[in-house]
Design an enzyme around this catalytic site. Structure first.
Site, PDB file in Angstrom:
ATOM      1  N   HIS A 175       0.827  -1.212   0.000  1.00  0.00           N
ATOM      2  CA  HIS A 175       0.000   0.000   0.000  1.00  0.00           C
ATOM      3  C   HIS A 175       0.862   1.264   0.000  1.00  0.00           C
ATOM      4  O   HIS A 175       0.809   2.053  -0.927  1.00  0.00           O
ATOM      5  CB  HIS A 175      -1.018   0.031   1.139  1.00  0.00           C
ATOM      6  CG  HIS A 175      -1.946  -1.134   1.163  1.00  0.00           C
ATOM      7  ND1 HIS A 175      -2.765  -1.441   0.097  1.00  0.00           N
ATOM      8  CD2 HIS A 175      -2.174  -2.081   2.104  1.00  0.00           C
ATOM      9  CE1 HIS A 175      -3.456  -2.532   0.391  1.00  0.00           C
ATOM     10  NE2 HIS A 175      -3.117  -2.941   1.595  1.00  0.00           N
ATOM     11  N   ASP A 228      -5.154  -8.116  -3.391  1.00  0.00           N
ATOM     12  CA  ASP A 228      -5.440  -7.889  -1.975  1.00  0.00           C
ATOM     13  C   ASP A 228      -6.748  -8.517  -1.523  1.00  0.00           C
ATOM     14  O   ASP A 228      -6.836  -9.720  -1.325  1.00  0.00           O
ATOM     15  CB  ASP A 228      -5.402  -6.388  -1.701  1.00  0.00           C
ATOM     16  CG  ASP A 228      -5.389  -6.038  -0.215  1.00  0.00           C
ATOM     17  OD1 ASP A 228      -5.407  -6.968   0.610  1.00  0.00           O
ATOM     18  OD2 ASP A 228      -5.357  -4.837   0.118  1.00  0.00           O
TER      19      ASP A 228
END
Length: 446
Positions: free
Chosen positions: A268, A319
């Site tokens: 991220h 993810d």
């Protein structure tokens, strides 16, 4: 003699699309030779029509999050309310149900052209935290699920010890925790790599691993030259809590405890300071962007361009599996940057494909994958150039077509180690992937 020969109608070779490519696969599942300028298939060659790319690398996955798709789209909320729903699914997992779900999820990935997945795995124990008879039963279920779906896996076994900066795990998190980093290291050391599986490590986040135990996880990975991943600055609340607890950013905390470096990937990397970006770049720590999840959870748009310019290699992951489509992740990284900057053309299609292939595999400990060249693993995928999304552009624009027009639905073939896993859009090992997904997810609702 080659084990198998493929004729690729068009192939992306890293910087350009070449027509008529012959690819020989050796008995060890590697590319033995590659020849361009062959206008038609040689006798006995398997024909792959469309654009063949190196296999896609999904560098960040939580397989059980696939059960949340659509169920978390009702109403509003935040990352933190989403997390409560996620905990409910995690509580119902068993080794058997996790195998069933992960096998179906990994088969969905194969249908999307993914040949290698980085599984960020933290559901280790039974509810309440009691270890299974085999303390690695859940990790073994994921490794076997990848084999059953025909893809490679880097199991990023994750240290998750705290509910936040030293606080004890909550009732949901107890099954994630080994109690200490030393106990985590002892358990994960019993996991063994195999032909399709590597064992790596992960720090769940700076809030979930106390600062004085970060070095233990980092040292375990460094001693084994294993990939190390960490969720980093996904939420501003994490940054604020880290400042309150330690007087520094999460990136600085990781640097202070030896976590950063070329073997490490921050996942991220959304809310970073200028100093954070410089630290990550100077240490060659990678960045895994997960744009479809980051937008789904309203996390924000990370500084991917600035990170790469500073020296942080980029990879991509799906993810939470709001969608499983690495072409969409590549496209979204560029389009997000356009929205944030109001300018176009931050990455070429070639650069975006490298993030989805070569650099993604490197982040997962497979530097010999992600390229169509002699000696590389014979992992590749073919995207149709004649679908309603891809028809029309000249074949020489195949990279641009794949990134900016195609989707996972356009994948026609996926080959892993020289053997077909997806042929003509159908999975060769899991005959009915939608039914497998539906039944595995239904079992978690029962």
């Amino acid at each position: 003699m080659p084990l198998k020969t493929y004729w690729l109608e068009h192939a992306w070779l890293g910087s350009a699309v070449e027509p008529g490519v012959v690819l020989d696969v050796s008995g060890d599942g590697r590319i033995a030779a590659l020849r361009t300028g062959t206008p038609g298939p040689p006798p006995g060659a398997e024909v792959l029509r469309g654009l063949t790319l190196p296999g896609l690398a999904n560098a960040h996955s939580h397989a059980f999050h696939r059960a949340l798709r659509s169920a978390v789209q009702v109403g509003s909320g935040t990352f933190w309310t989403w997390r409560e729903v996620m905990y409910g699914v995690a509580q119902r997992l068993t080794p058997e149900s996790y195998f069933d779900l992960a096998r179906a999820v990994y088969a969905e990935m194969a249908l999307a052209g993914i040949t290698n997945v980085g599984e960020f795995h933290y559901v280790h124990h039974a509810p309440g935290g009691t270890p299974y008879a085999d303390p690695n039963a859940m990790g073994e279920a994921l490794i076997e699920a990848a084999a059953a779906a025909g893809i490679r896996i880097t199991l990023l076994d994750t240290a998750y010890l705290s509910s936040g900066f030293g606080e004890a795990p909550n009732e949901h998190q107890r099954r994630f925790s080994d109690g200490s980093a030393d106990a985590w290291a002892e358990r994960v050391s019993a996991l063994k790599p195999r032909e399709h599986a590597l064992i790596g490590a992960a720090v769940h986040s700076v809030r979930a691993v106390p600062a004085d135990q970060l070095a233990t996880v980092a040292r375990w990975a460094q001693e084994r030259q294993a990939p190390l991943h960490v969720h980093l600055s996904e939420q501003t609340a994490e940054n604020d809590a880290c400042q309150a607890a330690h007087g520094c950013t999460p990136t600085q905390l990781l640097a202070d405890h030896g976590v950063l470096g070329p073997g490490t990937t921050g996942v991220h990397n959304t809310h970073l300071t200028d100093a954070d970006i410089a630290l990550l770049g100077a240490t060659a720590t990678g960045t895994c962007m997960c744009p479809t999840t980051e937008r789904d959870l309203a996390d924000g748009i990370g500084p991917a361009g600035r990170l790469q310019r500073a020296g942080s290699p980029l990879s991509l992951g799906s993810d939470s599996h709001a969608v499983i489509d690495l072409l969409e992740e590549a496209r979204a990284m560029e389009l997000n940057e356009r929205l944030a900057s109001r300018t176009r053309g931050h990455w070429t299609a070639n650069a975006l494909l490298r993030a989805a292939t070569e650099d993604g595999h490197a982040a997962l400990g497979l530097p010999d994958a992600g390229r169509l060249e002699a000696g590389a693993l014979a992992d590749f995928t073919t995207v149709a150039l004649d679908s309603v999304r891809t028809a029309g552009p000249a074949a020489r624009l195949g990279a641009e077509t794949a990134v900016f027009a195609a989707s996972a639905a356009d994948v026609r073939h996926t080959v892993v180690g020289g053997r077909h896993v997806v042929r003509d859009g159908a999975h060769t090992l899991v005959p009915d992937v939608p039914s497998a997904l539906a039944s595995a997810i239904a079992a978690l609702r029962a």
